[in-house]
Design an enzyme around this catalytic site. Structure first.
Site, PDB file in Angstrom:
ATOM      1  N   GLU A  36      44.048  45.789  44.088  1.00 17.99           N
ATOM      2  CA  GLU A  36      44.093  46.340  42.726  1.00 17.99           C
ATOM      3  C   GLU A  36      45.104  47.477  42.558  1.00 17.99           C
ATOM      4  OE1 GLU A  36      41.218  45.464  44.200  1.00 17.99           O
ATOM      5  OE2 GLU A  36      40.500  43.894  42.859  1.00 17.99           O
ATOM      6  N   HIS A  66      29.358  44.511  38.681  1.00 16.10           N
ATOM      7  CA  HIS A  66      30.156  43.512  37.965  1.00 16.10           C
ATOM      8  C   HIS A  66      29.755  43.429  36.492  1.00 16.10           C
ATOM      9  CE1 HIS A  66      31.729  42.198  41.785  1.00 16.10           C
ATOM     10  NE2 HIS A  66      32.348  41.161  41.256  1.00 16.10           N
TER      11      HIS A  66
END
Lengths: 326, 323
Positions: free
Chosen positions: A60, A129
Site C-alpha cells: 500500500e 474490513h
C-alpha cells in the site's frame, strides 16, 4: 434512461476517463487481470492494456507513493486501496506526502491523483474490513474527500475526481455496490464540494452519507407517517464541505441530526455540529444530536454489527428527541 | 574500471563539491547564530555521491532524496541563493519558504523533493520512473537514501515493485555508517546494503562513495541499463558523515580515530589529486576555485538575508491547486 448499479457506475467512470485521456492510468491489488476483488473493474485491463491498467504487489505504501510520483511527473493516476481499512497502512504516504507535496514545495507541483477504496460495514467483514475513512482523511488539508451514495453520483463524482488537479479520495460503500439507479447518458463529470438535498422537509435536518443516508431516507419515510417532516442531506463531499446547503436547511428546520457510520470521537459529525454552533447557533431550537458508533468497534457477529451501526430505529429516535428537546 | 570525466566536467564536479562543503559549513554557522531555525542535517563528507550521480544524469531525469540533501540539490543545479533563501524561510527560497532545510525541491532541475520521513522518497521516485516508462521518455528516476532507510518498509515495497515492473529506477544508498546515533552494525544484520538487491532480483553494486568518478561510473552504467528497459539497480556508496546526525549532535558515539581515517579519503582531495596528477589543476587554481566558492556562498547568504519573508497570506496558498 439507462439504469445501472453503483458498481457498474464505478467501472463506467473509469472506462470513460481512461478512454478520454491517455495520461489516466489505473493500478491496485488485483484490479487488472482479476477485475478487482469486488468485481468492480473487469475488462479494463483487456481494453486499455498492461501499461495503463496494472496489478500491484500487496504494497500500500508503494501504491500511494508511486501514484504520487506519477501524478507530479505528468500522469493522472487512479490508485485503488481495495479496503479503506488499508488507509492507515499507507498513512505516511497519504498524510505526509500526498497531502503536503504541493504545499511544502511552494506550489511547484499539481497533484492530479485519485485514490479509490471500498469502505463501510454491514456485511460481516469484521473489525478490520468494515470501517469508514472520512474522519481519518479529513485531518489532512491538501486532500479532497468524496463519498458518493448513488450510482449517478458515483459516476459523476469519480469522473470529477479524476479530472481534478488535486489529490482526491473517492470512498465507495461496499453495501451499495448492488444498488441500482438511473445514470443519464449525458451525465458529466461532477464538481466536488456540493452536498445534495435528497428529500425536502421542514422539521428536522438530517445530515448523512452513503449507507447511513439511505437509512436516513427510510427513517424520514416512516417519520412522515407520524407527521414529522425530515430534510435529508447527502454530504457527498466531505472536503471541501458544502456548508451553505447544510446551513440553509438548518435555517429552515431549526433542528439538526447527524448520522455517521463512524466512532463518535473526532468523527466528522463533530465538524457538522461545530458548523451549526459557529454559524447557525441562532437557528437551533434544540441541541444537535449525533447518531454514530459511540466508542464501540465493529464486531463480526451479526447482532453485534447490527447494534453498532446506526439503524432506522435509532435515527428515528434521534429525530424525535431533538423535536421534544425544543 | 573508473571512467575519467572530461576536464570541464571534472572542474564542474570539483567546484560543486567545494561549494557544497563551504555552503554546509556556513549553514551550520547560521544555525548556531540563530539565523536559521529548526534543524539541519549536513552531508559533509558525502559530496562525491551527489556530484558523481548528477554527472551521470540527463535533462528529464527525476530525483528524490533525503532530509540530508543539500548536496543533492546543489549537485543537480539548485542555486546557492535559492537554497540559502529557503534555509532562512524567505519568499525567494526554493520552496517559497514553505519547506526549509529538509525539503529542498526544484522541479525545474528534476529534483522532486527532499523528504523528512525516512524512506518515503523511494516509492515517490517509483512514480516518476513509471511516468518515464509509460510515456517512453527514456528518462530514469533516482532516489537517494541512507543505509538506515533500508530497514524501513517503504524500501522493501519500492524495490520489490520497481523490480517486478522493471522500472527505470536507481536506488542509491549513501551508507555513512550511522542511522541517526546508531552505528549500522547494531541495527542491520548484513555487512553490505548492496546484498539486499538479491532479494529483489536486481543488481546490487558497491562503490567508493568518496570518489566522484567511481560513483559516476557505476551510476552511468546502471542508468544505461535502466534506460534500455532492463530494470532497476541498487547502488551502495560507502561514505562517511563527518558531522553528527543533526545540528546539535557532536557524534560522541563514534569510534576514536574513525573520522581521521575517513578524512584521509576526502572526496574533494581525491578528485583534486587526480586532476593535479593529470596536469589539469595546480594549487593556485585550486585556491582560486575555493575563493570563488567562498564568495558565491557569502553572496548567497547576504542576498538571502536581504530577502523578505513571505506575506502571512502565503500560509493559505498552495494547500490546493486552485483552478
Amino acid at each position: 434512461m439507462p439504469e445501472m448499479t453503483y458498481r457498474e457506475a464505478v467501472a463506467k467512470a473509469l472506462t470513460d476517463e481512461l478512454a478520454s485521456d491517455p495520461d489516466v492510468i489505473f493500478f491496485g491489488e488485483d484490479v487488472a487481470e482479476a477485475g478487482g476483488v469486488f468485481k468492480v473493474t473487469p475488462g479494463l485491463y483487456e481494453r486499455f492494456g498492461p501499461d495503463r491498467v496494472r496489478d500491484t504487489p500487496i504494497s500500500e505504501q508503494a501504491i500511494i507513493g508511486t501514484a504520487l510520483g506519477a501524478a507530479i511527473t505528468g500522469l493522472r493516476p487512479v490508485a485503488e486501496l481495495m479496503f479503506a481499512d488499508f488507509v492507515p497502512v499507507a498513512l505516511d504516504q497519504l498524510a505526509n506526502q500526498v497531502a503536503k507535496y504541493r504545499y511544502m514545495s511552494g506550489g511547484q507541483f499539481v497533484v492530479p491523483l485519485t485514490v479509490r477504496a471500498a469502505q463501510g460495514g454491514g456485511n460481516g467483514f469484521g473489525t478490520q474490513h468494515s470501517q469508514c475513512a472520512e474522519s481519518w482523511l479529513m485531518n489532512f488539508p491538501g486532500i479532497k474527500v468524496v463519498s458518493p451514495s448513488t450510482p449517478v453520483d458515483m459516476y459523476g463524482l469519480l469522473r470529477g475526481a479524476i479530472r481534478e488537479n488535486n489529490p482526491v479520495f473517492v470512498l465507495e460503500h461496499k453495501g451499495l455496490y448492488n444498488m441500482k439507479g438511473e445514470v443519464p447518458d449525458d451525465t458529466a463529470p461532477m464538481k466536488l464540494g456540493e452536498s445534495k438535498v435528497m428529500r425536502e422537509g421542514t422539521d428536522v435536518t438530517v445530515v448523512a452519507s452513503q449507507l447511513m443516508m439511505h437509512r436516513s431516507l427510510e427513517a424520514a419515510e416512516q417519520l412522515a407517517r407520524e407527521d414529522i417532516s425530515c430534510e435529508v442531506i447527502d454530504v457527498r463531499s466531505f472536503v471541501p464541505l458544502d456548508k451553505a446547503t447544510i446551513l440553509h436547511s438548518l435555517a429552515k428546520t431549526n433542528h439538526l441530526v447527524v448520522v455517521e457510520e463512524a466512532p463518535h470521537q473526532a468523527g466528522w459529525g463533530g465538524d457538522i455540529a461545530s458548523l451549526a454552533a459557529d454559524e447557525g447557533v441562532y437557528w437551533l431550537a434544540a441541541p444537535v444530536k449525533r447518531v454514530n458508533m459511540g466508542a464501540a468497534l465493529i464486531a463480526y457477529s451479526p447482532p453485534l454489527e447490527d447494534e453498532v451501526l446506526p439503524n432506522v430505529g435509532r435515527i428515528m429516535r434521534a429525530v424525535k428527541s431533538v423535536l421534544t428537546d425544543a | 574500471m573508473i571512467t575519467s570525466l572530461p576536464i570541464e566536467r571534472r572542474q564542474q564536479a570539483l567546484r560543486l563539491m567545494i561549494e557544497t562543503r563551504l555552503a554546509e559549513e556556513k549553514i551550520q554557522e547560521l544555525f548556531l547564530a540563530n539565523l536559521i531555525r529548526g534543524t539541519t542535517h549536513l552531508a559533509i563528507g558525502h559530496e562525491a555521491v551527489a556530484v558523481g550521480t548528477a554527472a551521470a544524469l540527463i535533462t528529464g531525469d527525476k530525483v528524490t532524496c533525503t532530509y540530508r540533501g543539500h548536496h543533492h540539490a546543489l549537485a543537480l543545479g539548485m542555486s546557492l541563493r535559492a537554497m540559502m533563501g529557503e534555509m532562512m524561510g524567505k519568499e525567494a527560497g526554493a520552496c517559497k519558504g514553505k519547506g526549509g532545510s529538509m525539503h529542498m525541491t526544484d522541479a525545474s532541475i528534476g529534483l522532486l523533493g527532499a523528504n523528512a520521513i525516512v524512506g518515503a522518497q523511494l516509492p515517490i521516485a517509483m512514480g516518476a520512473a513509471l511516468t518515464a516508462q509509460v510515456k517512453k521518455t527514456g528518462g530514469i528516476a533516482v532516489t537517494f537514501f541512507g543505509e538506515g532507510a533500508s530497514n524501513i518498509g517503504a524500501f522493501h515495497e519500492a524495490l520489490n515493485m520497481a523490480s517486478v515492473w522493471k522500472l527505470p529506477a536507481l536506488f542509491i544508498c549513501e551508507n555513512n555508517l550511522y542511522g541517526e546515533y546508531s552505528v549500522w552494525s547494531k541495527t542491520t544484520p548484513v555487512q553490505d546494503i548492496a546484498v539486499r538487491g538479491t532479494s529483489y532480483a536486481m543488481p546490487g553494486v558497491i562503490v567508493d562513495g568518496q570518489d566522484a568518478e567511481a560513483v559516476y561510473t557505476v551510476v552511468k552504467a546502471a542508468g544505461d541499463r535502466a534506460r534500455a528497459g532492463e530494470g532497476p539497480s541498487l547502488i551502495e556508496c560507502k561514505t562517511y558523515r563527518y558531522r553528527g546526525h543533526s545540528r546539535t549532535d557532536t557524534a560522541p558515539y563514534r569510534k576514536q580515530g574513525e573520522l581521521d581515517e575517513w578524512l584521509k579519503r576526502d572526496p574533494i582531495d581525491i578528485l583534486k589529486a587526480r586532476m593535479i596528477a593529470d596536469s589539469q589543476l595546480d594549487e593556485v587554481e585550486f585556491a582560486e576555485m575555493r575563493q570563488a566558492a567562498e564568495m558565491a556562498v557569502v553572496d548567497a547568504v547576504e542576498w538571502a538575508k536581504q530577502q523578505p519573508y513571505p506575506p502571512v497570506e502565503a500560509l493559505y496558498a498552495d494547500v490546493y491547486y486552485e483552478g
